[in-house]
Design an enzyme around this catalytic site. Structure first.
Site, PDB file in Angstrom:
ATOM      1  N   ASP A  48      14.517 -31.646  28.594  1.00 58.15           N
ATOM      2  CA  ASP A  48      14.706 -32.555  27.833  1.00 58.15           C
ATOM      3  C   ASP A  48      15.851 -32.582  27.183  1.00 58.15           C
ATOM      4  OD1 ASP A  48      13.954 -34.570  25.580  1.00 58.15           O
ATOM      5  OD2 ASP A  48      13.574 -33.034  24.392  1.00 58.15           O
ATOM      6  N   TYR A  50      20.226 -37.659  23.223  1.00 59.49           N
ATOM      7  CA  TYR A  50      20.511 -38.708  24.243  1.00 59.49           C
ATOM      8  C   TYR A  50      20.550 -39.990  23.906  1.00 59.49           C
ATOM      9  CZ  TYR A  50      20.182 -35.074  28.214  1.00 59.49           C
ATOM     10  OH  TYR A  50      20.328 -33.900  28.912  1.00 59.49           O
ATOM     11  N   GLY A  51      19.600 -40.216  22.794  1.00 59.33           N
ATOM     12  CA  GLY A  51      19.263 -41.738  22.417  1.00 59.33           C
ATOM     13  C   GLY A  51      20.554 -42.386  21.954  1.00 59.33           C
ATOM     14  N   ASN A  64      11.888 -39.353  26.894  1.00 58.40           N
ATOM     15  CA  ASN A  64      11.764 -40.352  27.035  1.00 58.40           C
ATOM     16  C   ASN A  64      13.251 -41.259  27.342  1.00 58.40           C
ATOM     17  OD1 ASN A  64       9.735 -39.979  25.118  1.00 58.40           O
ATOM     18  ND2 ASN A  64       9.007 -41.772  26.127  1.00 58.40           N
ATOM     19  N   THR A  65      14.190 -40.998  26.857  1.00 65.28           N
ATOM     20  CA  THR A  65      15.693 -41.668  27.008  1.00 65.28           C
ATOM     21  C   THR A  65      16.053 -41.159  28.445  1.00 65.28           C
ATOM     22  OG1 THR A  65      16.244 -41.240  24.757  1.00 65.28           O
ATOM     23  CG2 THR A  65      17.903 -41.672  26.057  1.00 65.28           C
ATOM     24  N   CYS A  81       8.987 -41.091  21.720  1.00 68.52           N
ATOM     25  CA  CYS A  81       9.920 -39.808  21.939  1.00 68.52           C
ATOM     26  C   CYS A  81       9.284 -38.858  21.997  1.00 68.52           C
ATOM     27  CB  CYS A  81      11.189 -39.978  20.937  1.00 68.52           C
ATOM     28  SG  CYS A  81      12.209 -38.477  21.093  1.00 68.52           S
ATOM     29  N   THR A  82       9.559 -37.697  22.798  1.00 67.78           N
ATOM     30  CA  THR A  82       8.910 -36.562  23.054  1.00 67.78           C
ATOM     31  C   THR A  82       9.034 -35.488  21.763  1.00 67.78           C
ATOM     32  OG1 THR A  82      10.466 -35.493  24.421  1.00 67.78           O
ATOM     33  CG2 THR A  82       8.448 -36.412  25.430  1.00 67.78           C
TER      34      THR A  82
END
Length: 280
Positions: free
Chosen positions: A15, A47-48, A79-80, A191-192
């Site tokens: 992640d 990352y978003g 997720n991203t 989002c995790t």
């Protein structure tokens, strides 16, 4: 690179930071016999707010690193990164079991009573082609209306480790209240990182008299899909009950100094793995 095909090889999980620990705990719960590798790219998080090309580059580099350690499968616990890069990872390693995470739009649509589903996620996730295709597909099939809310800055605050930080409470109120005003009766944690502030999210719902709103977290579904892929590939490690084997291990790596990652494991999961900083 020669890919490991042994059932006794470890599973690689990565992640942008600590959010993937919410997925890792589901994997450990469902696969207690499996050795695990975890990589947190905290030096390059979040990352978003990065470009898609950047996230693809980082994801491929981390995948190569985990495979160099012998990983038999990869879980993109972000997720991203799933939205931006999982297609590229699968294209580079077509024989490798690769599991991604994506916002739980389908279970949310099924759970909603009024068809209005709030989606809390990073801006990059909500802008990704994969996500937009998924939204259109499920909306067409179910008639659900997805109310999209980018939660700018929330991942940064969660990464700091103080989940009771007033800044987090203020952000959750700011981002969730508009979704409730639009009538959302279901909220996707897209989002995790977000499951770690589930209590704070619930407080916002309670304060608005909306304790009935359902929260959708897909970490358990990700672990189940991993088990299915490993089983299909004959790569699921036999359980301790079936064979004599050493206890399952967890090795953790980060692109940032180790102190924050070690603290995250302790505070979020109560685990104390050895954490190593590496340049990837």
């Amino acid at each position: 690179m020669s890919l490991s095909r042994s059932a006794h090889a470890p599973i690689g999980v990565f992640d942008s930071g600590v959010g993937g620990l919410s997925v890792l705990r589901h994997i450990r719960a469902q696969c207690p016999q499996e050795d695990l590798l975890y990589f947190a790219d905290s030096a390059h998080a979040p990352y978003g707010e990065k470009s898609e090309a950047y996230v693809v580059e980082r994801s491929l580099a981390i995948a190569e690193f985990l495979l160099s350690l012998g990983a038999k499968a990869l879980v993109v616990a972000c997720n991203t990164a799933t939205v931006a890069a999982i297609k590229a990872v699968r294209a580079r390693y077509p024989e490798l079991p690769v599991v991604g995470v994506e916002p739980g739009l389908k279970p949310a649509a099924a759970a909603s009573h009024n068809g209005k589903v709030g989606v809390l996620a990073t801006a990059r996730t909500l802008q990704g082609e994969k996500f937009l295709q998924l939204r259109e597909q499920i909306s067409s099939a179910t008639g659900a209306e997805f109310l999209l809310q980018p939660a700018v800055g929330l991942v940064d605050q969660i990464e700091l480790g103080d989940l009771h930080n007033p800044a987090i409470a203020a952000m959750l109120e700011h981002y969730i209240a508009p979704l409730l005003e639009q009538g959302a009766d279901t909220l996707v944690l897209g989002c995790t990182h977000y499951p770690f502030v589930r209590d704070g999210i619930q407080r916002v719902l309670d304060n608005h008299g909306r304790s009935d709103v359902q929260l959708i977290d897909t970490g358990d579904a990700v672990a189940r899909q991993l088990v299915r892929l490993l089983t299909a590939a004959s790569l699921l490690r036999p359980s301790a009950a079936d064979t004599v084997s050493a206890p399952a291990t967890l090795r953790a790596y980060t692109s940032a100094p180790v102190a924050a990652m070690a603290a995250a494991f302790e505070h979020l999961l109560g685990w104390h793995p050895q954490v190593e900083q590496v340049a990837v």
